[in-house]
Design an enzyme around this catalytic site. Structure first.
Site, short mmCIF file in Angstrom:
data_model
loop_
_atom_site.label_atom_id
_atom_site.label_comp_id
_atom_site.label_asym_id
_atom_site.label_seq_id
_atom_site.Cartn_x
_atom_site.Cartn_y
_atom_site.Cartn_z
N HIS A 1 -75.91 79.51 -5.99
CA HIS A 1 -75.86 79.68 -3.60
C HIS A 1 -77.76 80.11 -3.99
O HIS A 1 -78.82 79.80 -4.17
CB HIS A 1 -75.35 81.60 -4.50
CG HIS A 1 -75.41 82.56 -2.94
ND1 HIS A 1 -76.22 82.75 -2.09
CD2 HIS A 1 -73.78 82.26 -2.46
CE1 HIS A 1 -75.90 83.00 -1.14
NE2 HIS A 1 -73.96 83.55 -1.40
N ASP B 1 -67.44 81.64 -4.11
CA ASP B 1 -66.55 81.26 -3.53
C ASP B 1 -65.30 80.17 -4.77
O ASP B 1 -64.82 80.21 -4.30
CB ASP B 1 -67.91 80.64 -2.73
CG ASP B 1 -68.63 80.56 -1.51
OD1 ASP B 1 -67.76 82.00 -0.97
OD2 ASP B 1 -69.54 80.60 -1.46
#
Length: 444
Positions: free
Chosen positions: A308, A366
């Protein structure tokens, strides 16, 4: 922020400026450059605003190095475990967790606004049947200001509050209608004796031919997706909402702007990209090939849904989302779903392979939300609309905070101009075709 704040000295030619340094309640110190152009005659250059604080806020705090995400000081892990989405909405909007009676009153207010104005149904028919649900959401949310004139005056605190409640209540209905329209099925009206997540799932998957009963495991997973995505500090879409709001635009237009920004594949489309990657891999036996490609710096292939930009260690939301992913996959089964089989094996490798551990390429939120939504039966085109639903309360909370700030100014970023200057106008009869035009037509 006081007159006794420490300062940093910046020398520009023969000028020396004292710039205040502010210490936040959490996070790095902030250098105030408000007077830099006025007193020093220069701007800062910060593409992407990655080193610039454009506002002060009390809503969400992120420490990427420690893997920390807090809403109003409460850890996302605690909220996801002990709370639910509408309680998190109350917290983001008003700053504190509600008492039992306050939460009930808030939920009743949300429930009373879930229906859309009946004439809005005609708006959906104006879109092509194959329109992306995000295109529909952008248009319909922006059009709310044409139907609810009594909540567009941003100077009226009561109207701001009413607009906030309406959007949180109506966004699931709009998203579900966009989905139903895209697959050619009739709209399913809200059923207000259901909780927020269950109501949304029913509007998406029920039809007049048969009754649909929401599975509590799926409702819990959907509620967690909403909670974990509710806000994320000053990201691209939130900054877009704030910038639009700084001009005095009505709240519905500001949220529509946020939805448009979220549509970008580098922002809200990450879980869709992760699922598309799993489908590209196709089967468990091909995973070693793609793992080798991911480790090869000369190969353009990248594992989507791992690591991330903000969280340099681990994504705290991913830990919670993994629990729900495991529950949903156990319920739905993965035996006949090759995509989900690939996801489970890829997750196992990423959590045990020294290469991924060393580079901190852990599965992020995600990755897990994508496989959950796929297992539920949502097409990838609905992933970003569901993200937009979740983030609406964060956008509204940030917008309300900004509107109430006495320091509010219309956003006006500066630029490093690199173009031509002082050109003389040439009459059209004397001009030759430009190189750019000739190149464009040759390429076309």
């Amino acid at each position: 922020m006081t007159d006794k704040s420490p300062t940093a000295k910046l020398t520009i030619g023969d000028k020396t400026l004292d710039l205040p340094i502010y210490s936040p309640s959490a996070g790095p110190d902030v250098l105030d450059i408000t007077a830099l152009y006025k007193n020093g005659g220069v701007f800062t250059y910060d593409p992407g605003f990655t080193s610039t604080a454009a506002c002060d806020s009390t809503i969400t705090f992120i420490d990427g190095g420690l893997g920390k995400l807090q809403y109003r000081g409460y850890s996302i892990e605690q909220l996801a475990e002990k709370s639910h989405y509408l309680e998190a909405c109350y917290l983001l909007l008003y700053g504190d967790l509600p008492a039992k009676e306050q939460l009930q009153e808030f939920e009743d207010r949300i429930t009373s606004h879930t229906m859309l104005h009946d004439q809005m149904n005609h708006l959906f028919r104006g879109f092509r049947r194959d329109a992306h649900p995000m295109a529909i959401m952008c248009g319909v949310v922006g059009a709310l200001s044409a139907f609810y004139h009594d909540s567009t005056d941003i100077t009226d605190m009561d109207q701001r509050e009413l607009a906030s409640i309406r959007m949180i209540a109506k966004i699931p209905t709009i998203a579900a209608y966009a989905y139903k329209y895209s697959i050619g099925q009739p709209f399913v009206y809200p059923q207000n004796d259901l909780d927020y997540a269950s109501n949304f799932l029913r509007m998406c998957f029920a039809n007049p031919a048969e009754e649909y009963v929401v599975n509590p495991v799926l409702a819990k997973a959907m509620d967690r997706i909403f909670t974990l995505h509710a806000d994320h500090e000053q990201n691209a879409s939130t900054s877009t909402v704030r910038l639009a709001g700084s001009s005095g635009a009505n709240p519905f237009a500001c949220i529509a702007a946020g939805i448009a920004c979220l549509w970008g594949p580098a922002h809200g489309g990450a879980n869709e990209a992760a699922l598309n990657m799993l489908r590209e891999i196709g089967s468990v036996d091909r995973i070693p090939e793609y793992i080798a490609r991911a480790k090869d710096k000369s190969d353009p292939f990248r594992l989507m849904g791992f690591g991330h930009r903000v969280y340099k260690n681990f994504d705290p939301r991913a830990k919670v989302m993994k629990e729900s992913a495991d529950e949903v996959l156990e319920l739905m089964g993965v035996e006949d779903n090759k995509t989900l089989q690939v996801a489970k094996e890829l997750e196992r490798i990423a959590l045990s392979d020294p290469y991924f551990i060393e580079k901190k390429l852990y599965p992020n939120v995600d990755f897990y939300s994508g496989i959950i939504l796929d297992a539920m039966g949502f097409p990838t085109s609905m992933f970003t609309p569901i993200f937009a639903m979740s983030r609406t309360v964060g956008w509204i909370s940030q917008w309300k905070e900004m509107i109430a700030d006495p320091k509010l100014k219309i956003g006006r970023p500066r630029q490093l101009y690199q173009g031509a200057v002082d050109r003389e106008y040439v009459d059209i009869e004397k001009r030759l075709p430009t190189e750019k035009y000739l190149k464009f037509n040759k390429d076309a």
